[in-house]
Design a protein around this motif. Structure first.
Motif: not given
Length: 127
Positions: A98-102
């Motif tokens: 669900d999200e961009i980690e980097y």
């Protein structure tokens, strides 16, 4: 790179699996993956760690797993992908759900994708 560590309570609604800790979390070596690239081998290790997260995991084990995932991701993202499979593996680590980690890696992957499809000249003036 820092992986967004989550507490056990936050992880409860996101991942369900049977815990596979330690050496059991690493994928078995087979003839098929002896020749795979370091990026793809790293992705298999990263995925095994991610899949080892379960409801019963302690916060300490979760932190250890996230630390391992972050280390593997850093190694995977240290050089550009040379094949579409490597690129897909890097993308899945950077955008793992669900999200961009980097964020920085996401920008670099976006630029790499543009180069792969010949869009660099079109987007160079847009940055």
């Amino acid at each position: 790179m820092i992986f967004h560590a989550t507490t056990r309570s936050a992880a409860l609604g996101t991942v369900v699996s049977i815990p596979a800790m330690g050496a059991a979390a690493l994928p078995r070596t087979s003839a098929a993956n002896l020749n795979e690239s370091p990026i793809l081998a790293g992705f298999r290790r990263w995925e095994a760690l991610r899949n080892s997260i379960s409801f019963g995991i302690s916060d300490n084990d979760l932190k250890r797993i996230h630390s391992g995932m972050s280390e593997i991701a850093g190694t995977m993202l240290a050089k550009p992908a040379t094949t579409t499979h490597e690129f897909a593996a890097q993308f899945m680590v950077v955008c793992s759900g669900d999200e961009i980690e980097y964020r920085q890696a996401a920008r670099e992957l976006h630029a790499h994708a543009q180069a792969l499809v010949g869009m660099t000249s079109l987007c160079a003036g847009n940055h």
